[in-house]
Design a protein around this motif. Structure first.
Motif, PDB file in Angstrom:
ATOM      1  N   VAL A  37       0.875  -1.338   0.016  1.00 28.85           N
ATOM      2  CA  VAL A  37       0.131  -0.028   0.014  1.00 28.85           C
ATOM      3  C   VAL A  37       0.814   1.321  -0.099  1.00 28.85           C
ATOM      4  CG1 VAL A  37      -1.588   1.436   1.452  1.00 28.85           C
ATOM      5  CG2 VAL A  37      -1.996  -1.233   1.053  1.00 28.85           C
ATOM      6  N   ALA A  43       0.598   2.014  -3.854  1.00 31.50           N
ATOM      7  CA  ALA A  43      -0.665   2.973  -3.766  1.00 31.50           C
ATOM      8  C   ALA A  43      -0.483   4.503  -3.076  1.00 31.50           C
ATOM      9  CB  ALA A  43      -1.776   2.059  -2.969  1.00 31.50           C
ATOM     10  N   HIS A  78      -7.521  -0.440  -1.596  1.00 35.59           N
ATOM     11  CA  HIS A  78      -6.139  -0.168  -2.064  1.00 35.59           C
ATOM     12  C   HIS A  78      -5.567  -1.294  -2.862  1.00 35.59           C
ATOM     13  CE1 HIS A  78      -5.621   3.302   0.269  1.00 35.59           C
ATOM     14  NE2 HIS A  78      -5.914   2.827   1.581  1.00 35.59           N
TER      15      HIS A  78
END
Length: 386
Positions: free
Chosen positions: A125, A129, A161
């Motif tokens: 993440v 992301a 995510h």
């Protein structure tokens, strides 16, 4: 965010998901007090949709059948995306004998793409992301209701995510031509044998220094009884009796309730009733086992003569291949694999499938003296020999 509590609501969302190229999935569960995981929550998300594109599915509230989800699992036109899918898949396999198809595991994909070994979701993440995660609800009791807003946000983040992570990794794997690498690893995750625990084989997980067949025969029967009892009552095997108590019982071989009462390590609940009866019956079967039916530990590989110099060279080669391919080293070969290869074994995972492409082919050439290793700056090169 929306929480689905009826079969109709779940069916509607799954119909939406079947119009999309993929759906991201995660679960929350408890296993501390049961043999099988207790499913407490399912999180689902789809890409590019106006409205509720991510939902929570609550199997503990209302009248809910998961059959619409299982129908989605069977729809091969939609990729089902998980991160570290093994425990999630075990839940669905035990419950409905179904696997999501096709399946994409972002943890496996991340290792193939150079993100390291057993990379965590939080790391992906952050790196892919470019977001942070609130992990304050990580150790929550997911069986308690109602769920707090913080719990719901934590749970839904595990699939929202994941969409960007999946798209990034899928594109990178396709670009590198490594789709079949991931597919090979996924085959292990979707093999029923990965999740099938047979009481008759439970003894193989018990660590013991004594490996005589007579001793192992009693260990086998005690482990068989414990596993079967735990499965039938859906309780953790350690709640029946722990491994140290099992080893003690296999050593002392009590033959009566009075003998059983002298055990130092056996739980009080196991000294009476069905468990005590089962223990004594298992010991009797184990001690009366015929010699030809006694279990034996396979020690053939322990007798192999490892060429330590060759093993060291294989480690250097593995490091070089790890750096050049960007694949986590433990995903390619373990230390045990390298020792087996150096001892002449060829039935080793590191020498087959995609691993053969990355490492195995050159490893065999190294063993046969067809290549040499040379240092060049900070890297290691292979040199073909005539």
């Amino acid at each position: 965010m929306k929480t689905l509590t009826t079969t109709e609501e779940l069916a509607q969302f799954c119909e939406l998901a079947r119009t999309k190229p993929y759906v991201t999935i995660d679960t929350e569960f408890l296993r501390e007090r049961t043999y099988y995981s207790k499913l407490c929550l399912i999180q689902l998300a789809v890409p590019d949709h106006d409205g509720d594109d991510a939902v929570l599915v609550d199997p503990l509230v209302g009248d809910l059948s998961l059959e619409p989800l299982y129908e989605l699992f069977r729809d091969t036109s939609v990729v089902k995306v998980f991160h570290a899918a093994r425990q999630d898949l075990e839940i669905f396999f035990v419950e409905a004998k179904v696997f999501p198809e096709p399946l994409f595991d972002t943890q496996v994909a991340a290792m193939v793409c150079g993100f390291g070994e057993q990379v965590g979701y939080e790391t992906l993440v952050r790196k892919i992301a470019k977001q942070g995660l609130d992990k304050s609800s990580r150790f929550t009791d997911w069986s308690r209701r109602p769920l707090t807003e913080a719990q719901q946000k934590y749970a839904i983040a595990d699939v929202t995510h994941l969409r960007k992570i999946y798209e990034f990794l899928a594109a990178k794997i396709a670009e590198n031509g490594r789709t079949h690498w991931v597919a090979e690893e996924i085959q292990i995750l979707t093999n029923p044998e990965t999740y099938t625990i047979r009481p008759s084989e439970a003894w193989k997980r018990v660590k013991t220094r004594t490996t005589t067949p007579k001793f192992l025969a009693v260990v086998r029967e005690l482990a068989r009884f414990r596993e079967g009892y735990a499965q039938s009552r859906n309780i953790p095997r350690n709640r029946v009796f722990k491994d140290d108590a099992l080893i003690e019982l296999a050593s002392t071989k009590p033959r009566s309730m009075q003998d059983l009462g002298r055990s130092r390590l056996l739980l009080r609940e196991a000294r009476k009733g069905e468990i005590a009866d089962g223990i004594l019956a298992a010991i009797k079967v184990g001690t009366e086992c015929k010699p030809e039916e006694m279990p034996r530990v396979d020690t053939s590989r322990e007798k192999l003569q490892v060429n330590q110099a060759l093993a060291d060279l294989l480690r250097v080669l593995l490091k070089a291949k790890t750096e050049s391919s960007g694949v986590a080293s433990k995903l390619i070969a373990t230390a045990s694999d390298l020792d087996l290869i150096a001892a002449g074994e060829r039935d080793v995972p590191a020498l087959s499938g995609w691993r053969h492409e990355v490492f195995g082919e050159e490893a065999l050439r190294l063993c046969e003296g067809k290549i040499a290793l040379a240092a060049k700056g900070n890297s290691v090169k292979t040199i073909r020999l005539n």
